[in-house]
Design a protein around this motif. Structure first.
Motif, PDB file in Angstrom:
ATOM      1  N   LYS A 189      19.417   9.462  -6.114  1.00  0.00           N
ATOM      2  CA  LYS A 189      20.268   9.287  -4.853  1.00  0.00           C
ATOM      3  C   LYS A 189      20.998   8.026  -4.757  1.00  0.00           C
ATOM      4  O   LYS A 189      20.119   6.900  -5.049  1.00  0.00           O
ATOM      5  N   VAL A 190      22.061   7.854  -4.315  1.00  0.00           N
ATOM      6  CA  VAL A 190      22.985   6.425  -4.263  1.00  0.00           C
ATOM      7  C   VAL A 190      22.717   6.264  -2.967  1.00  0.00           C
ATOM      8  O   VAL A 190      23.106   7.194  -1.948  1.00  0.00           O
ATOM      9  N   GLU A 191      22.847   4.990  -2.621  1.00  0.00           N
ATOM     10  CA  GLU A 191      22.823   4.373  -1.416  1.00  0.00           C
ATOM     11  C   GLU A 191      24.418   4.380  -0.959  1.00  0.00           C
ATOM     12  O   GLU A 191      25.069   3.582  -1.498  1.00  0.00           O
ATOM     13  N   LEU A 192      24.862   5.310   0.119  1.00  0.00           N
ATOM     14  CA  LEU A 192      26.176   5.019  -0.010  1.00  0.00           C
ATOM     15  C   LEU A 192      26.716   4.842   1.667  1.00  0.00           C
ATOM     16  O   LEU A 192      26.124   5.550   2.476  1.00  0.00           O
ATOM     17  N   VAL A 193      27.209   4.013   1.824  1.00  0.00           N
ATOM     18  CA  VAL A 193      27.250   3.292   3.265  1.00  0.00           C
ATOM     19  C   VAL A 193      28.825   3.306   3.505  1.00  0.00           C
ATOM     20  O   VAL A 193      29.578   2.834   2.797  1.00  0.00           O
ATOM     21  N   ASN A 201      28.127  11.349  -4.193  1.00  0.00           N
ATOM     22  CA  ASN A 201      26.927  10.851  -4.052  1.00  0.00           C
ATOM     23  C   ASN A 201      25.937  11.415  -5.401  1.00  0.00           C
ATOM     24  O   ASN A 201      25.599  10.739  -6.291  1.00  0.00           O
ATOM     25  N   ALA A 237      25.275   9.059  -8.875  1.00  0.00           N
ATOM     26  CA  ALA A 237      23.829   9.141  -9.377  1.00  0.00           C
ATOM     27  C   ALA A 237      23.978   9.336 -10.866  1.00  0.00           C
ATOM     28  O   ALA A 237      23.361   8.907 -11.459  1.00  0.00           O
ATOM     29  N   GLU A 279      21.463   0.314 -10.302  1.00  0.00           N
ATOM     30  CA  GLU A 279      22.434   0.888  -9.394  1.00  0.00           C
ATOM     31  C   GLU A 279      22.830   0.009  -8.004  1.00  0.00           C
ATOM     32  O   GLU A 279      22.112  -0.249  -7.303  1.00  0.00           O
ATOM     33  N   THR A 314      24.412  -0.788  -4.496  1.00  0.00           N
ATOM     34  CA  THR A 314      24.640  -0.140  -3.125  1.00  0.00           C
ATOM     35  C   THR A 314      26.313   0.033  -3.125  1.00  0.00           C
ATOM     36  O   THR A 314      27.198  -0.902  -3.425  1.00  0.00           O
TER      37      THR A 314
END
Length: 326
Positions: free
Chosen positions: A38-42, A100, A104, A119, A121
């Motif tokens: 999982k990607v930290e998607l802000v 996301n 990933a 990876e 943020t």
């Protein structure tokens, strides 16, 4: 010898012929070990336009977002109905769950070839269209990747009125992933300062496109070039004709920097200075460099990607035996 003689064939026939050809073995379809889950998607703008989030709290959390905008103007922009409207439309175009998953997968493939890669943020935001033409940037030192959603609202979006049509062709949600991949690919290649010949330039971009193949093995080839399907078909159908033009006009080893504008820089079409220009695909030099690198890997499939990136353009070209035929 008449240039582009095969354009007498219809695009439908060319497309059919292309679809009948078997692609060479895809070296880049690999089983990735330890994939990114999982990607930290802000979403920065979601908080920026939320009246329930105090401005002071927002600026403390995202000190890099305000830039040089004065505090008073920054506060006013949070309440600007036009800015809010643009953001709401831009975010509505994006499937964040799908994005996301795609990011990933991209990061997983990068780590497969470059284990030291961490990876980043990922921050998505709205620039209120101010950065729509250049919507991706990567801060390697801080390991932060930024995606301006207003750069992907869809071709012919009313918000893009006045923007060149050829730019808009790659401003769709499906263009996010290949544009992110390309920005990250640039991080792994350092162009040499004395690379002034045309062959140096096109092979440099061919290396970038090879990384696109490695990082996005399942992505449509046209999207990797920011092409439409029709532009990709034109480039494939005329691959040999384009290369013959470069050879016959002594362009391959030329140091004429105007060739970049004609065949590498973004434009509505490539500039051969013939009657065919308006029908040609843009940035055809990049496409040719990509094909040289593909041919190299057909000849030298055992070459490690990291070693390939360190090779000179002359080495890659010589070992590729690139001589496309109609």
């Amino acid at each position: 010898m008449k240039f582009f003689k095969y354009l007498l064939f219809s695009i439908a026939i060319l497309t059919g012929m292309s679809s009948c050809k078997k692609d060479s073995e895809n070296l880049w379809k690999v089983d990735v070990k330890n994939p990114v889950e999982k990607v930290e998607l802000v979403d920065i703008s979601k908080e920026f336009y939320d009246p329930n989030v105090p401005l002071e709290s927002f600026t403390q959390k995202y000190p890099f977002f305000q830039g040089t905008v004065p505090n008073e103007d920054f506060a006013d922009r949070r309440k600007d109905p036009e800015e809010i409207k643009v953001y709401n439309e831009a975010i509505s175009k994006i499937d964040l769950k799908k994005l996301n998953i795609e990011l990933a997968s991209l990061f997983s493939h990068i780590k497969n070839y470059f284990p030291d890669f961490t990876e980043p943020t990922v921050f998505i935001y709205s620039s209120a269209l101010q950065g729509a033409a250049d919507p991706i940037f990567y801060h390697a030192k801080e390991n932060m990747l930024f995606i301006d959603l207003t750069g992907f609202m869809g071709e012919n979006n009313p918000n893009y009125k006045g923007m060149e049509q050829y730019f808009q062709k790659s401003m769709n949600p499906k263009n996010i992933l290949p544009k992110v991949s390309l920005i990250l690919a640039e991080y792994f290649i350092t162009p040499t300062g004395d690379s002034q010949k045309f062959i140096d330039q096109i092979v440099y971009y061919g290396k970038l496109m090879t990384l696109q193949d490695a990082f996005l093995p399942q992505e449509p080839k046209a999207l990797k070039m920011n092409y439409t399907p029709e532009q990709y078909e034109w480039a494939k159908a005329n691959e040999a004709n384009v290369w013959n033009f470069f050879v016959e006009n002594n362009l391959v080893f030329s140091d004429d920097q105007r060739l970049n504008e004609r065949f590498i820089n973004p434009a509505p079409f490539s500039k051969f200075y013939t009657e065919i220009d308006n029908e040609s695909s843009p940035q055809i030099g990049i496409f040719s460099g990509w094909q040289i690198c593909k041919k190299f890997y057909q000849e030298k499939p055992e070459t490690k990607l990291a070693d390939f990136l360190k090779m000179s353009a002359q080495e890659i070209f010589n070992q590729s035996n690139y001589k496309p035929k109609n």
